[in-house]
Design a protein around this motif. Sequence first.
Motif, PDB file in Angstrom:
ATOM      1  N   ALA A  37       0.830  -1.205   0.000  1.00 40.34           N
ATOM      2  CA  ALA A  37       0.000   0.000   0.000  1.00 40.34           C
ATOM      3  C   ALA A  37       0.867   1.258   0.000  1.00 40.34           C
ATOM      4  O   ALA A  37       0.564   2.242  -0.696  1.00 40.34           O
ATOM      5  N   LEU A  38       1.951   1.247   0.762  1.00 39.83           N
ATOM      6  CA  LEU A  38       2.836   2.405   0.810  1.00 39.83           C
ATOM      7  C   LEU A  38       3.499   2.653  -0.547  1.00 39.83           C
ATOM      8  O   LEU A  38       3.580   3.798  -1.002  1.00 39.83           O
TER       9      LEU A  38
ATOM     10  N   GLY B 250       1.141   4.142  -3.026  1.00 36.83           N
ATOM     11  CA  GLY B 250       0.846   5.543  -2.765  1.00 36.83           C
ATOM     12  C   GLY B 250       1.974   6.496  -3.120  1.00 36.83           C
ATOM     13  O   GLY B 250       1.775   7.718  -3.131  1.00 36.83           O
ATOM     14  N   SER B 251       3.171   5.974  -3.411  1.00 40.23           N
ATOM     15  CA  SER B 251       4.324   6.848  -3.694  1.00 40.23           C
ATOM     16  C   SER B 251       5.163   6.309  -4.847  1.00 40.23           C
ATOM     17  O   SER B 251       6.397   6.372  -4.814  1.00 40.23           O
TER      18      SER B 251
ATOM     19  N   ARG C 124       2.311  10.018   3.693  1.00 44.21           N
ATOM     20  CA  ARG C 124       1.415  10.132   2.543  1.00 44.21           C
ATOM     21  C   ARG C 124       0.326   9.067   2.557  1.00 44.21           C
ATOM     22  O   ARG C 124      -0.786   9.287   2.099  1.00 44.21           O
ATOM     23  N   THR C 125       0.658   7.883   3.091  1.00 49.49           N
ATOM     24  CA  THR C 125      -0.315   6.787   3.143  1.00 49.49           C
ATOM     25  C   THR C 125      -0.335   6.256   4.573  1.00 49.49           C
ATOM     26  O   THR C 125       0.282   5.237   4.890  1.00 49.49           O
TER      27      THR C 125
END
Length: 250
Positions: A195-196, A199-200, A242-243
Motif C-alpha cells: 500500500a505504501l 501511494g508513492s 502520505r499513506t
Amino acid sequence: MIREFAEGVRLLLRGFGTWRRRPGLMALGLVPGVIAAIVLLAGLVPLALSLPVVADALTPFADGWATEWRTALRLAVGVVVFAAALALASAVFSALALAIGDPFYQRIWRAVEVDLGDPPPADGGGFWTAVGEGIRLVLLGILIAVLVLLLGIVPLVGGFLGPISGVVLSGRMLARELTGRAFDARDLSPADRAALFRGSRARVLGFGVATQLCFLIPGGAVAVMPAAVAGATTLARTMLQRTPLATVPG
C-alpha cells in the motif's frame, strides 16, 4: 508525477546532507562499500575488456554483413550485455554492502530516525535479515539482467530500451530494498508495504533511479551508499505520512 519523481531525487540529495550532521558515522558507512566494490570490480573489469569478444561470439550470423552494419550490431550487443552486467552488479553490490555493513548502516538509519523525531523503538532487522534480503536482492538482480538482455535483442530499439529498462528496474529494486529497514522496524506486513509503495510510486522511482545512476559513475556506488541509506530512511518516513497506516508507530 514529474513533481513526485523530482521529490524522490531531492530525498537522495537530502541524504547527502547527513554528512554535515554526522560526518564520522557517514564515513564509517564507506567501508563496506569499498569492500563490495573491490569484489565486483574483479568481475566487471575483465568483462568490459572482453566485450568485443563476447559480442562476436553472440553474433556469428553477422560475420558476412557489411562492415558498418556488423560493427553497429556488435556495439549494440556489447552495450546491452554490459548494461545487464551492471544491473546485476548493482544488486550484488547492494547485497554485499548491506550484509557486510549492517552495523554501520543500522547506526546511520537510527541516527536519521532520531533526527526526524519519534523513532521506532525496535531496530530494523539484523545481520541474518540483511543476508536473507541480500540473497533475494541478488536473485532479483539476475531476473533484471535477463530481462535487460531480452529487451536488448529487440530490433532497432533494443540498444536503447535495454539499458533504460535496466536503470529503471534496478532503481526501483534499490529503493524498495533500502527502505526495508525502516519498515522492518515498524513490523509492517507485506500488504502494508504494498500500500505504501502504491501511494508513492513516482517518488520511489525518482529516488531509486537517481541512486542507480549515481551507482553507474565510477566510484559512485561507494560514495553514495551511506547517503542512499540516509535518504531512504527519510523516503520511508514520507511514504508513511502520505499513506498513513493506523497500526504503525512513527
